[in-house]
Design a protein around this motif. Structure first.
Motif, PDB file in Angstrom:
ATOM      1  N   VAL A  97       0.862  -1.182   0.000  1.00  0.00           N
ATOM      2  CA  VAL A  97       0.000   0.000   0.000  1.00  0.00           C
ATOM      3  C   VAL A  97       0.897   1.229   0.000  1.00  0.00           C
ATOM      4  CG1 VAL A  97      -1.918  -1.129   1.182  1.00  0.00           C
ATOM      5  CG2 VAL A  97      -0.180   0.052   2.528  1.00  0.00           C
ATOM      6  N   ILE A  98       0.323   2.352  -0.415  1.00  0.00           N
ATOM      7  CA  ILE A  98       1.104   3.590  -0.483  1.00  0.00           C
ATOM      8  C   ILE A  98       0.836   4.451   0.754  1.00  0.00           C
ATOM      9  CG2 ILE A  98       1.288   5.820  -1.661  1.00  0.00           C
ATOM     10  CD1 ILE A  98       2.808   3.776  -3.129  1.00  0.00           C
ATOM     11  N   PHE A  99       1.884   4.660   1.526  1.00  0.00           N
ATOM     12  CA  PHE A  99       1.905   5.697   2.561  1.00  0.00           C
ATOM     13  C   PHE A  99       3.331   6.217   2.595  1.00  0.00           C
ATOM     14  CE2 PHE A  99       2.828   1.678   4.527  1.00  0.00           C
ATOM     15  CZ  PHE A  99       3.846   1.923   5.423  1.00  0.00           C
ATOM     16  N   SER A 100       3.507   7.444   3.001  1.00  0.00           N
ATOM     17  CA  SER A 100       4.793   8.074   2.707  1.00  0.00           C
ATOM     18  C   SER A 100       5.383   8.826   3.881  1.00  0.00           C
ATOM     19  CB  SER A 100       4.618   9.041   1.522  1.00  0.00           C
ATOM     20  OG  SER A 100       5.792   9.786   1.300  1.00  0.00           O
ATOM     21  N   HIS A 101       6.723   8.811   3.918  1.00  0.00           N
ATOM     22  CA  HIS A 101       7.488   9.621   4.858  1.00  0.00           C
ATOM     23  C   HIS A 101       8.170  10.798   4.158  1.00  0.00           C
ATOM     24  CE1 HIS A 101       7.306   5.558   6.616  1.00  0.00           C
ATOM     25  NE2 HIS A 101       7.414   6.139   7.789  1.00  0.00           N
ATOM     26  N   TYR A 102       7.934  10.975   2.857  1.00  0.00           N
ATOM     27  CA  TYR A 102       8.705  11.933   2.073  1.00  0.00           C
ATOM     28  C   TYR A 102       7.808  12.722   1.121  1.00  0.00           C
ATOM     29  CZ  TYR A 102      12.211   8.269   3.104  1.00  0.00           C
ATOM     30  OH  TYR A 102      13.012   7.323   3.688  1.00  0.00           O
ATOM     31  N   LYS A 103       7.970  14.034   1.112  1.00  0.00           N
ATOM     32  CA  LYS A 103       7.235  14.849   0.161  1.00  0.00           C
ATOM     33  C   LYS A 103       7.773  14.646  -1.262  1.00  0.00           C
ATOM     34  CE  LYS A 103       5.262  19.396  -0.642  1.00  0.00           C
ATOM     35  NZ  LYS A 103       5.416  19.320  -2.116  1.00  0.00           N
ATOM     36  N   TYR A 104       9.069  14.436  -1.408  1.00  0.00           N
ATOM     37  CA  TYR A 104       9.642  14.191  -2.740  1.00  0.00           C
ATOM     38  C   TYR A 104       8.969  12.987  -3.389  1.00  0.00           C
ATOM     39  CZ  TYR A 104      13.212  13.600  -6.364  1.00  0.00           C
ATOM     40  OH  TYR A 104      13.865  13.485  -7.574  1.00  0.00           O
ATOM     41  N   PHE A 105       8.822  11.927  -2.626  1.00  0.00           N
ATOM     42  CA  PHE A 105       8.149  10.725  -3.113  1.00  0.00           C
ATOM     43  C   PHE A 105       6.704  11.041  -3.498  1.00  0.00           C
ATOM     44  CE2 PHE A 105       5.362   7.115  -2.084  1.00  0.00           C
ATOM     45  CZ  PHE A 105       5.911   6.110  -2.865  1.00  0.00           C
ATOM     46  N   ASP A 106       6.014  11.776  -2.635  1.00  0.00           N
ATOM     47  CA  ASP A 106       4.619  12.144  -2.924  1.00  0.00           C
ATOM     48  C   ASP A 106       4.522  12.912  -4.244  1.00  0.00           C
ATOM     49  OD1 ASP A 106       3.961  11.033  -0.492  1.00  0.00           O
ATOM     50  OD2 ASP A 106       3.957  12.953   0.574  1.00  0.00           O
ATOM     51  N   ASP A 107       5.434  13.840  -4.449  1.00  0.00           N
ATOM     52  CA  ASP A 107       5.396  14.667  -5.661  1.00  0.00           C
ATOM     53  C   ASP A 107       5.583  13.816  -6.918  1.00  0.00           C
ATOM     54  OD1 ASP A 107       5.004  16.883  -4.095  1.00  0.00           O
ATOM     55  OD2 ASP A 107       7.098  17.551  -4.170  1.00  0.00           O
ATOM     56  N   VAL A 154      13.869  -0.013   6.156  1.00  0.00           N
ATOM     57  CA  VAL A 154      13.656   1.005   5.126  1.00  0.00           C
ATOM     58  C   VAL A 154      13.417   0.295   3.794  1.00  0.00           C
ATOM     59  CG1 VAL A 154      14.732   3.016   6.183  1.00  0.00           C
ATOM     60  CG2 VAL A 154      16.182   1.310   5.056  1.00  0.00           C
ATOM     61  N   GLY A 155      12.456  -0.641   3.817  1.00  0.00           N
ATOM     62  CA  GLY A 155      12.168  -1.444   2.644  1.00  0.00           C
ATOM     63  C   GLY A 155      10.799  -1.226   2.051  1.00  0.00           C
ATOM     64  N   ASN A 156      10.015  -0.261   2.594  1.00  0.00           N
ATOM     65  CA  ASN A 156       8.728   0.057   1.980  1.00  0.00           C
ATOM     66  C   ASN A 156       8.953   0.753   0.638  1.00  0.00           C
ATOM     67  OD1 ASN A 156       7.290  -0.999   4.135  1.00  0.00           O
ATOM     68  ND2 ASN A 156       7.142   0.969   5.195  1.00  0.00           N
ATOM     69  N   GLN A 157       7.874   0.962  -0.105  1.00  0.00           N
ATOM     70  CA  GLN A 157       8.017   1.565  -1.429  1.00  0.00           C
ATOM     71  C   GLN A 157       8.606   2.972  -1.359  1.00  0.00           C
ATOM     72  OE1 GLN A 157       4.692   0.499  -4.395  1.00  0.00           O
ATOM     73  NE2 GLN A 157       3.733   0.213  -2.387  1.00  0.00           N
ATOM     74  N   ASP A 158       8.145   3.777  -0.397  1.00  0.00           N
ATOM     75  CA  ASP A 158       8.673   5.139  -0.303  1.00  0.00           C
ATOM     76  C   ASP A 158      10.143   5.124   0.101  1.00  0.00           C
ATOM     77  OD1 ASP A 158       7.916   4.219   2.280  1.00  0.00           O
ATOM     78  OD2 ASP A 158       7.740   6.270   3.038  1.00  0.00           O
ATOM     79  N   HIS A 159      10.483   4.265   1.076  1.00  0.00           N
ATOM     80  CA  HIS A 159      11.889   4.133   1.471  1.00  0.00           C
ATOM     81  C   HIS A 159      12.744   3.703   0.285  1.00  0.00           C
ATOM     82  CE1 HIS A 159      10.160   3.033   5.647  1.00  0.00           C
ATOM     83  NE2 HIS A 159      10.692   4.234   5.766  1.00  0.00           N
ATOM     84  N   SER A 160      12.286   2.648  -0.396  1.00  0.00           N
ATOM     85  CA  SER A 160      13.073   2.088  -1.487  1.00  0.00           C
ATOM     86  C   SER A 160      13.318   3.121  -2.582  1.00  0.00           C
ATOM     87  CB  SER A 160      12.351   0.867  -2.061  1.00  0.00           C
ATOM     88  OG  SER A 160      12.242  -0.161  -1.091  1.00  0.00           O
TER      89      SER A 160
END
Length: 539
Positions: free
Chosen positions: A88-98, A479-485
């Motif tokens: 699923v998509i959840f994020s720790h990073y605005k760069y990733f979100d953008d 740090v293996g989630n999609q946003d981390h990766s």
């Protein structure tokens, strides 16, 4: 750092040009500043950043025709979609979100969900996280759990050392009751190794520590705890599954700098000469290499026996993904559940995802006519004539390792029986589609030996101008989630070009501790007060 000031950038020929012979035959020699191996989230993060910088020449290659790696999606011949495990998509990073918003910008591209998750225990559905909701258990189990929590709290007050392994961490945090009912059996089913063989530095925000006072109050009052965790809300793509996200991201890159499929498959890496040979005979010379394939596979392809021997200290599990497509309305007992945990031995899977709940396009539409393959109990249907839906689906995950063997031949059958045993489906349900695929490298195990290996292996590769990053490239599950990766790739490129600190790789607790806050790439070094001289960039 990469010198990009005094050189002529060579244009990388496109895949089509190579095939058409406009720039010579496919078996030729190319030169780039940065070569990226692998087009999963990490490789695409690196490529996206390289394209944004618009300085170094670069190329990304992948042996798969479709980008996405371990975040891809398969579609059965009947039209059921299944991700490579639960994503699923959840994020720790605005760069990733953008980047994700650029790739899929429309509101109708997404469905937003609130997590509805349970643990199946004692034939009950206990809300997740289990340790905060023992009020749902039988009284004798409530007593065992609270006794253990009290003992753990008392021990924590006098303990003067850190837990030596994951098992000891569980006992200190939650006590024997929760350990025996859920944490030990569940984590064995997930990781395929006993908890005594795992370290505990990886945990961070992934495991909820119980509040003994709150748990006791909930037991007395018969209440349950609310949602917890970084993924208590998440979004999911409307179409094409999780893999559709990464296809969309890849489509924002110049096609001339991507080689996927047969012409992107790596056969040899000469790290000393900085040359990669692809299976079609093409040789790619590089200055810096961002590797996202499993690091144990990387060093084997390099032919480096010393590093290969070192990598043998890394442990991983294989993930079997099983999908079951069912005709009929989604049962009320399933409701809006998202994913469910199964610690007990009445089923082989550790997690089930109601994949049809994520998007109505994850399964065929109601008017599609499909034949019934079998009833859930294995018996033949009365008729094999195709008929309409509606349809719903379940995705299951089973782990396997040298410490946990699986009857692969009967795994699909055993999984369907497990669904019956856990009241997920009925024996008379009509199964119209099945799916089973094994992914050799499924989970990078945070074993006791892991840090000892990585602290030698990753720097040794860096000395060879190889940044090995990603779920298995750097082998850090925390740090293996999609946003981390994705950000591991982005930050590797920033480190190559400017010497910027790789926060996600080196400071996972910091990254995970800043959920859903705006964090720009250059912000980390200032916030951490890390001296620039500590950067891992190679001059």
């Amino acid at each position: 750092m990469l010198d990009i000031a005094r050189r002529t950038i060579k244009r990388v020929p496109s895949f089509q040009e190579l095939l058409q012979g406009k720039m010579g035959s496919a078996k030729q020699e190319l030169s780039v500043d940065v070569l990226v191996i692998g087009a999963g989230p990490t490789g695409l993060g690196a490529a996206k950043r390289l394209n944004q910088i618009d300085g170094p020449s670069w190329l990304i290659v992948d042996s798969n025709k479709t980008p996405g790696g371990l975040a891809s999606t398969d579609t059965t011949e009947e039209g059921f979609l299944y991700d490579v495990g639960g994503h699923v998509i959840f994020s720790h990073y605005k760069y990733f979100d953008d980047v994700i918003d650029e790739a899929l910008p429309r509101e109708e591209d997404w469905y937003n969900h609130e997590r509805v998750s349970y643990v199946r225990c004692k034939n009950l559905w206990v809300p997740y996280p289990f340790q905060n909701n023992i009020s749902m258990l039988p009284k004798e189990d409530q007593v065992k759990c609270i006794d253990g929590m009290i003992d753990a709290a008392l021990e924590a007050r006098v303990a003067n050392s850190k837990p030596k392994d994951f098992d000891e961490w569980i006992i200190r945090m939650m006590g024997e009751g929760v350990a025996d009912l859920f944490m030990r059996p569940y984590n064995y089913k997930v990781w395929a190794v006993p908890t005594t063989k795992m370290q505990c530095a990886w945990l961070g925000e992934r495991v909820a520590a119980p509040d003994v006072k709150r748990v006791t109050q909930n037991v007395i009052l018969g209440k349950t705890a609310g949602n917890w965790g970084p993924n208590n809300t998440f979004k999911f793509p409307a179409r094409d599954g999780t893999g559709g996200i990464w296809i969309a991201v890849a489509n924002t890159l110049p096609q001339s700098k991507t080689r996927f499929g047969e012409h992107g498959s790596v056969s040899k890496i000469d790290a000393d000469a900085k040359r990669v040979t692809l299976k079609d005979g093409t040789v790619v010379n590089y200055k810096k290499l961002v590797n996202t394939m499993a690091v144990d596979s990387l060093v084997q392809i390099m032919g480096d026996q010393k590093l290969t021997d070192l990598s043998k200290g890394l442990f991983y599990s294989t993930t079997h993904v099983i999908g079951v497509g069912i005709r009929g309305e989604r049962p009320e007992r399933i409701g809006d559940k998202c994913w469910l945990y199964f610690p007990e031995d009445d089923c082989p899977f550790y997690r089930a995802t109601i994949f049809s709940n994520y998007s109505p396009y994850n399964q065929p539409q109601k008017d599609v006519k499909l034949a019934t393959k079998q009833l859930a109990d294995g018996s033949k249907p009365k008729s094999s004539e195709p008929k309409e839906g509606p349809y719903w689906s379940i995705m299951l995950e089973v782990s396997e390792s040298s410490m946990k063997h699986v009857d692969v031949k009967n795994l699909l059958k055993d999984s369907i029986q497990g669904l019956i045993n856990t009241d997920m489906i009925k024996s008379t349900d009509e199964i119209v589609s099945t799916y089973h695929r094994a992914f050799d490298h499924g989970y990078p195990t945070p074993s006791l030996e892991r840090e000892g290996v990585l602290t030698q292996l990753l720097p040794a590769l860096l000395k060879k101008d190889i940044w090995s990053r990603g779920r298995f490239g750097s082998w850090r599950y925390e740090v293996g989630n999609q946003d981390h990766s994705f950000m591991l790739g982005v930050e590797a490129v920033d480190n190559i070009v400017s010497g910027a600190v790789e926060l996600t790789l080196n400071y996972p607790d910091f990254v995970n501790g800043r959920k859903n806050t705006e964090r720009r790439l250059a912000e980390g070094a200032e916030l951490l007060n890390v001296n620039k001289s500590k950067a891992t960039a190679v001059e």
